[in-house]
Design a protein around this motif. Sequence first.
Motif, mmCIF file in Angstrom:
data_model
loop_
_atom_site.group_PDB
_atom_site.id
_atom_site.type_symbol
_atom_site.label_atom_id
_atom_site.label_comp_id
_atom_site.label_asym_id
_atom_site.label_seq_id
_atom_site.Cartn_x
_atom_site.Cartn_y
_atom_site.Cartn_z
ATOM 1 N N LEU A 23 9.766 -9.705 -7.904
ATOM 2 C CA LEU A 23 9.540 -9.584 -9.346
ATOM 3 C C LEU A 23 8.850 -8.258 -9.672
ATOM 4 O O LEU A 23 9.235 -7.558 -10.614
ATOM 5 N N LEU A 49 10.248 -5.041 -11.974
ATOM 6 C CA LEU A 49 9.494 -4.420 -13.058
ATOM 7 C C LEU A 49 9.321 -2.918 -12.820
ATOM 8 O O LEU A 49 9.420 -2.112 -13.749
ATOM 9 N N LEU A 60 4.594 -8.009 -17.556
ATOM 10 C CA LEU A 60 5.818 -8.810 -17.478
ATOM 11 C C LEU A 60 6.384 -9.078 -18.866
ATOM 12 O O LEU A 60 7.603 -8.999 -19.088
ATOM 13 N N TYR A 111 10.214 -8.599 -20.224
ATOM 14 C CA TYR A 111 10.907 -9.831 -19.847
ATOM 15 C C TYR A 111 12.319 -9.913 -20.415
ATOM 16 O O TYR A 111 13.222 -10.493 -19.794
ATOM 17 N N LEU A 117 14.754 -8.231 -18.001
ATOM 18 C CA LEU A 117 14.899 -8.747 -16.641
ATOM 19 C C LEU A 117 16.319 -9.261 -16.426
ATOM 20 O O LEU A 117 17.018 -9.628 -17.365
#
Length: 323
Positions: A196, A200, A299, A303, A306
């Motif tokens: 993750l 990012l 995040l 998001y 993503l």
Amino acid sequence: MAKVILIRSPIELARNDQAGYGWPQINFSDHPTADSLMAAFRDHDIEVGRKAKQIRRFFNIRPGDLIVVPVPRAILLARATGEKSFGSDVGYGENRVGAKYLREPGGKIKRIPRDDLSTALETRLKIRMAVASLDEFSDELETLYSRLESGGYSNRNSQYEAENSEAIEAFKQTLLERIQQGSTFLSGGGNGMEMLVMELLKLEGYVVHRPSKRHYEGVADADIEAYRKDRFNPTKLLIQVKHHQGVTGAHGIRQLSAIEEDDAQRWLITTAVTGESTNALAEKDGIQVMDGIDFVDWLFEHYQNLSIATRSQLGLSDVPMLL
């Protein structure tokens, strides 16, 4: 029925829950009736002229009347308590009436922007009189007062912004708790959290690499190496990632400190919190720390960009939420 009265009262009096009018020569509170007060003006040879109506209006304020105090680009709202008093410490506000102002939870007086008022009312506030009737705007102002008194907002835009901010903070808090507790579908063993963070970093424009566990010697270790080069500022990051729930200790700091590489920025990224001793060691060794709150802020910024697979693993919906 309660009256609605505009009073151009000095702002200093609002702090003591008062609204004031001038006339320092006469103490209004010494008189039982408006007629008695007007007789006192005559006895003192004070010519009030066309201001007699304003004097009577101020004197006749009763408990429960709604007071509107104009201030720069805003108004204050208060409910009259009826207590009359006199003071010479604030000019143009010597004669006073008790007024319970609407306040924020912390005690700060609420300021209602004039842009939140109807055009007609905003125009009416420009009247040059020191004391004037606003009874024709009673419905608008009483509704506004009731909404603000119950914790609401002066207009829909303000309410939307507040509700949206609260929803975002609740979203981030819930997402962080799910990640901390392992209630997502990220792969276990810290691998999912590392993947993750790598995604990012890619969204930030970095080229990422996961060194093998044999790449460093001894305690030295970095889970992720990231590179970004532009015309002026080449950057290399060495990152330790900790998927923790409670408190992250100083081990990750020691791992990064042991890496012998002068030109890289070192980062500890954790989903937990870090203690004072860990933060002190990080500062001493020139290592940046991103705790759980900072991580979920990062995040949230990305998001929506993503991958579908990552959003699915985190349980993030593509459906907008209605406030």
